[in-house]
Design an enzyme around this catalytic site. Structure first.
Site, PDB file in Angstrom:
ATOM      1  N   ASP A 211      -8.472  10.075 -14.459  1.00  0.00           N
ATOM      2  CA  ASP A 211      -8.704  11.379 -15.085  1.00  0.00           C
ATOM      3  C   ASP A 211      -9.024  12.399 -13.987  1.00  0.00           C
ATOM      4  O   ASP A 211      -9.952  12.212 -13.209  1.00  0.00           O
ATOM      5  CB  ASP A 211      -9.878  11.258 -16.073  1.00  0.00           C
TER       6      ASP A 211
ATOM      7  N   ASP B 150      -3.486  15.579 -17.410  1.00  0.00           N
ATOM      8  CA  ASP B 150      -4.394  15.260 -16.309  1.00  0.00           C
ATOM      9  C   ASP B 150      -5.014  13.883 -16.452  1.00  0.00           C
ATOM     10  O   ASP B 150      -6.048  13.627 -15.856  1.00  0.00           O
ATOM     11  CB  ASP B 150      -5.496  16.323 -16.226  1.00  0.00           C
ATOM     12  N   GLU B 151      -4.404  13.018 -17.225  1.00  0.00           N
ATOM     13  CA  GLU B 151      -4.963  11.675 -17.314  1.00  0.00           C
ATOM     14  C   GLU B 151      -3.901  10.661 -17.682  1.00  0.00           C
ATOM     15  O   GLU B 151      -2.885  10.998 -18.286  1.00  0.00           O
ATOM     16  CB  GLU B 151      -6.124  11.610 -18.314  1.00  0.00           C
TER      17      GLU B 151
END
Length: 358
Positions: A9, A107-108
């Site tokens: 993350d 974003d992860e």
DNA sequence: TCTGGGGTCCTAGGACCC
DNA sequence: TCTGGGGTCCTAGGACCC
């Protein structure tokens, strides 16, 4: 070698990307959201850690954020730049030997990997991402996806944390059910009405009351969340969109039928661009409308024939709106096109917030 | 000072058919 | 006059996540 699930993350992703290209902002409270104008109707997408110290959080109205920190730097959301950064991050993860990568968002991602020392692997991934993008990330390590995902929060920022069957209850047992991935405020409230307040309460709860409250699928699923149990399979099958939609919150409420119809046509045109790019026609039209002050309604209609015609989609949305028969001013409109499934259907059927078995 | 925009899935209930 | 189950399709609406 043991199979592990890593959850990678990015730390303060949007703010970090902005600071990369505006180095003078490092160390300052930075807020990314909307068009970067804190007098407008919009919310915070990402606040830098410095901004968070003032109590600014994702999802907060920009107007609230600027009151909490008048000196913060407000920046507009710049999608193409974040998409490019995201692509470099995901490329880096895929390049790690033996890694299976399942995207969860910009974003992860989950990374499935066989290793004897997952912390060493996590550190290697963090170093590789930093080298490739100059961006920092945190890594949760777990023996299931749920545990890896929850673990990440304990590793932030720039760290790692491991949650397995062995320490799950010790770490999570006394925390509120809301701390679980997939338990939001509403489910937490309904669980509390059953006397279930902590993760430990939930983990020990029998299925029957959960089934009665949440249904045969969701009930046991929520129980499993309490135990940290669930899938440990990371699936790198490319994600196929089910639908594309556009919605807009208007800076001034819409009142006249003409401006409402025009707004819906704009949204329908944008949606058609997206589904054309996908190459799959619209088969169901969803309308979402938020009346002032804050009442939201949504309606769905299946089309007789799949279409790419923006006029058909707009007219369907307008018909759904007319059926609501509500003449309060409108502050938000959304049009969503559910697309014809690809040849052979969605395979495998799956999603991010997947609920239920298996 | 009111609360974004992009998604996904689940449940319930009515209509309709056999 | 009363009324069974099973199955599918469709809509309404809730809930969650990033």
């Amino acid at each position: 070698m043991t199979a592990w699930v890593l959850h990678v993350d990015m730390d303060q992703f949007l703010a970090a990307v902005e600071i990369l290209r505006h180095p003078e902002l490092a160390g300052k409270p930075v807020v990314v959201g909307g068009r970067g104008d804190p007098t407008e109707r919009a919310v915070v997408s990402t606040a830098s850690y410095e901004a968070r110290e003032f109590g600014i959080r994702s999802g907060m109205p920009l107007k609230t954020a600027v009151r909490k920190c008048p000196d913060a730097v407000f920046l507009p959301v710049d999608f193409p730049v974040y998409e490019a950064a995201s692509a470099r991050v995901m490329e880096t993860l895929r390049a790690h030997p033996g890694a299976v990568v399942e995207l969860l968002g910009w974003d992860e991602a989950f990374v499935g990997i066989d290793t004897d020392d997952p912390e060493v692997t996590a550190r290697a991934i963090q170093a590789a991402v930093l080298e490739a993008t100059q961006l920092h990330c945190s890594v949760g390590i777990g023996d299931t996806k749920v545990r890896a995902k929850v673990a990440t929060d304990f590793g932030k920022p720039r760290g790692t944390y491991r949650l397995t069957e062995d320490n799950w209850m010790e770490v999570m047992g006394d925390r509120p059910t809301k701390a679980l991935w997939g338990v939001g405020p509403r489910i937490a409230e309904r669980l509390a009405s059953l006397g279930i307040r902590t993760v430990r309460d939930l983990a020990g709860a029998p299925d029957e009351p959960l089934i009665e409250e949440f249904g045969p699928n969701t009930g046991p699923h929520i129980g499993r969340l309490g135990r940290g149990a669930g899938s440990a399979t990371v699936d790198d099958t490319p994600w196929v969109a089910r639908a594309h939609g556009r919605e807009t919150t208007y800076q001034h409420n819409l009142q006249s039928p003409e401006e409402i119809a025009a707004a819906i046509r704009v949204l329908a045109d944008q949606v058609v661009e997206d589904i054309r790019a996908e190459g799959r026609a619209c088969m169901r039209v969803h309308l979402k409308v938020r009346f002032a002050p804050f009442f939201t309604a949504s309606r769905i209609r299946k089309l007789d024939e799949p279409t790419y015609d923006p006029a058909v989609i707009a007219d369907t949305a307008l018909a759904l709106l007319a059926k609501l028969d509500d003449d309060r001013p409108i502050r938000l409109l959304g049009v969503r096109a559910e697309m014809v499934p690809p040849e052979g259907g969605y395979d495998p059927p799956r999603s991010h917030g997947r609920r239920g078995s298996p």
